[in-house]
Design an enzyme around this catalytic site. Structure first.
Site, PDB file in Angstrom:
ATOM      1  N   ASP A  11       0.852  -1.189   0.000  1.00  0.00           N
ATOM      2  CA  ASP A  11       0.000   0.000   0.000  1.00  0.00           C
ATOM      3  C   ASP A  11       0.885   1.235   0.000  1.00  0.00           C
ATOM      4  O   ASP A  11       1.625   1.476   0.952  1.00  0.00           O
ATOM      5  CB  ASP A  11      -0.899  -0.027   1.243  1.00  0.00           C
ATOM      6  CG  ASP A  11      -1.967   1.059   1.231  1.00  0.00           C
ATOM      7  OD1 ASP A  11      -1.907   1.949   0.366  1.00  0.00           O
ATOM      8  OD2 ASP A  11      -2.854   1.024   2.100  1.00  0.00           O
ATOM      9  N   CYS A  69      -6.520   3.808  -2.437  1.00  0.00           N
ATOM     10  CA  CYS A  69      -6.599   2.379  -2.101  1.00  0.00           C
ATOM     11  C   CYS A  69      -7.821   1.677  -2.690  1.00  0.00           C
ATOM     12  O   CYS A  69      -7.703   0.713  -3.442  1.00  0.00           O
ATOM     13  CB  CYS A  69      -6.600   2.206  -0.585  1.00  0.00           C
ATOM     14  SG  CYS A  69      -5.081   2.761   0.201  1.00  0.00           S
ATOM     15  N   HIS A  98     -10.293  -3.401   2.124  1.00  0.00           N
ATOM     16  CA  HIS A  98     -10.705  -2.024   1.791  1.00  0.00           C
ATOM     17  C   HIS A  98     -11.637  -1.953   0.582  1.00  0.00           C
ATOM     18  O   HIS A  98     -11.517  -1.072  -0.268  1.00  0.00           O
ATOM     19  CB  HIS A  98      -9.480  -1.134   1.583  1.00  0.00           C
ATOM     20  CG  HIS A  98      -9.697   0.261   2.099  1.00  0.00           C
ATOM     21  ND1 HIS A  98      -8.694   1.210   2.136  1.00  0.00           N
ATOM     22  CD2 HIS A  98     -10.795   0.872   2.605  1.00  0.00           C
ATOM     23  CE1 HIS A  98      -9.162   2.336   2.636  1.00  0.00           C
ATOM     24  NE2 HIS A  98     -10.456   2.158   2.929  1.00  0.00           N
ATOM     25  N   ASP A 138      -0.586  -0.574  -4.879  1.00  0.00           N
ATOM     26  CA  ASP A 138      -1.847   0.030  -5.316  1.00  0.00           C
ATOM     27  C   ASP A 138      -1.659   1.455  -5.842  1.00  0.00           C
ATOM     28  O   ASP A 138      -2.375   1.888  -6.734  1.00  0.00           O
ATOM     29  CB  ASP A 138      -2.901  -0.019  -4.211  1.00  0.00           C
ATOM     30  CG  ASP A 138      -2.474   0.634  -2.906  1.00  0.00           C
ATOM     31  OD1 ASP A 138      -1.339   1.159  -2.821  1.00  0.00           O
ATOM     32  OD2 ASP A 138      -3.277   0.609  -1.948  1.00  0.00           O
TER      33      ASP A 138
END
Length: 476
Positions: free
Chosen positions: A34, A74, A124, A278
């Site tokens: 991330d 995200c 997420h 991401d």
């Protein structure tokens, strides 16, 4: 200490046409971090960050040097990864949204094709609150499940598993614990065909929470900054980069352990292994504070992407032509010999990996649909080619860079008479990409109304909305 850097080489719906399947369907291990930007690896030319295992992986992999996050936040990335569709098509253009049940996902397609499916780490995509339990019917085709919606407390990170709504916690630094679990999953499933997605939280902030042994590798005063970080941002950028690089080195250890586990299990030859992220992180570039993403510059948009599949491609290969997030689903499915659903909007690029011809100058579309910090960000649509970046905001052309001559994107060419023809050409290509996906580029309020979304005064979807049912976005 870090693992040795040298890794051994022994290693639905009206489907679209596909290349004949391999002799057997490969396993898929998809590892993504991330907020890891493209330049934060040794193999990309950054001599400061220590990533020996990932650097060794690059010597065995297809290296997509211009991998772009379709919407550098995200939730939008994850939705595009799983559906092969654009944020303006799914309505997944902000954080903390619920991926509509009617969307066909990579997990569902692989499961239908006979794969064992697993997701470990950050999810997420559920939109019911960052601490909420995600029941099996909302896991989008993934059976093995040790995941949480979102948690950036890396040394006390929660997860849920099975059918139980009991909140559990990873032991110690969560990426290390998640890697141990992924290694066990690989051992347990080595005789089957499986797809394992391992989604790390770091190097997303808080950067100071990286393990101390890795923080010690990066004295702030030794960190050199690129020229596009202005002096007033330098001190803070160095402090944050210390922890950011420490997280990267910690995850490099995880990648090395996973690769050794795959080799020990005897499945390296027919396992597709992907390492990527991401989206990126600005870290002071262009005067934009650390932690920022969503903006159109390379630090935010470009991510590392390595794909190793020895059964198809044994030598390392550099691909400068851009790959976009929606392209990943169809490309993986084609490599696996699984029909690509007609819902996918991305392109199947598996022929590139097999050594086929590549276009001279492919352009990929990326975007910010609904900025969550109006003082810092604005709506935009953009294209990236192997050489150029072109960005349009609601008022017209905004940014244009020659990324070969100006890799730090410090010389905006918009409005310069000598580049008028180039600007016109790139603007026309952007318009063609928008027409291809049916997006007329409206202000964010249009998309909020279209998909029935409500945001708070800061432009966010509330994090804590676990107490109410989240509806799928409305279709117009």
């Amino acid at each position: 200490s870090l693992l040795p850097g040298v890794l051994r080489t022994a290693m639905a719906q009206a489907p679209k046409p596909m290349i004949p399947p391999p002799p057997r369907r490969p396993n898929i291990v998809y590892v993504f971090a991330d907020q890891w930007r493209a330049t934060a690896t040794g193999y990309s030319g950054n001599a400061q960050v220590r990533t020996p295992n990932i650097d060794a992986l690059a010597k065995q992999s297809v290296n997509f040097q211009t991998a772009v996050s379709v919407c550098p936040v995200c939730t939008p990335y994850r939705a595009a990864l799983l559906t092969g569709r654009y944020p303006t098509s799914t309505g997944m253009f902000m954080n903390d949204l619920y991926l509509p049940e009617e969307e066909l996902t990579l997990g569902e397609v692989l499961k239908q094709a006979g794969y064992q499916t697993a997701w470990i780490g950050k999810w997420h995509l559920d939109g019911h609150g960052r601490d909420s339990f995600i029941p099996p019917q909302r896991r989008q085709g993934f059976d093995y499940w040790k995941a949480a919606e979102c948690d950036h407390n890396y040394n006390r990170s929660h997860y849920y598993t099975g059918d139980a709504a009991e909140k559990r916690f990873w032991e110690g630094y969560d990426a290390f614990a998640q890697t141990r679990d992924a290694r066990q999953y690989i051992r347990d499933h080595a005789g089957r065909t499986f797809a394992l997605f391992l989604s790390f939280g770091p190097p997303h902030y808080p950067h100071v929470s990286a393990p101390q042994e890795f923080l010690d590798l990066y004295p702030p005063d030794d960190i050199q900054l690129p020229a596009n970080v202005p002096p007033e941002m330098a001190q803070r950028a160095r402090q944050e980069l210390r922890g950011y690089y420490a997280h990267c080195s910690a995850l490099d250890r995880c990648v090395g352990e996973l690769l050794l586990e795959i080799e020990s299990a005897g499945i390296a030859e027919d396992t597709i292994f992907v390492f990527t992220s991401d989206h990126g992180e600005m870290m002071g570039a262009h005067g934009i504070r650390p932690y920022a993403k969503q903006v159109p510059w390379d630090e935010s948009v470009r991510v590392p992407m390595l794909l190793r599949y020895p059964l198809v491609k044994r030598q390392a290969m550099q691909i400068t032509e851009p790959i976009n997030t929606p392209d990943i689903m169809p490309t993986l499915l084609s490599l696996a010999g699984v029909p690509i659903p007609a819902t996918a909007e991305g392109e199947d690029l598996s022929s590139w990996i097999r050594g086929g011809p590549r276009p001279d100058d492919r352009a990929v579309l990326y975007m910010c649909v609904s900025p969550f910090e109006r003082s810092l960000m604005r709506e935009y649509r953009a294209i990236r080619t192997s050489r150029y970046t072109f960005v349009r905001d609601l008022e017209g052309p905004w940014l244009m860079y020659d990324d070969q001559a100006d890799p730090l994107q410090m010389n905006n060419l918009v409005g310069h008479p000598q580049y008028a023809q180039l600007q016109k050409s790139l603007d026309e290509r952007l318009e063609a990409e928008l027409k291809r996906i049916g997006d007329a580029f409206h202000p964010r309020e249009y998309y909020l109304r279209k998909f029935g979304l409500e945001v708070n005064e800061k432009g966010y979807i509330p994090y804590e909305r676990s107490s109410r049912k989240v509806q799928s976005p409305r279709r117009q």
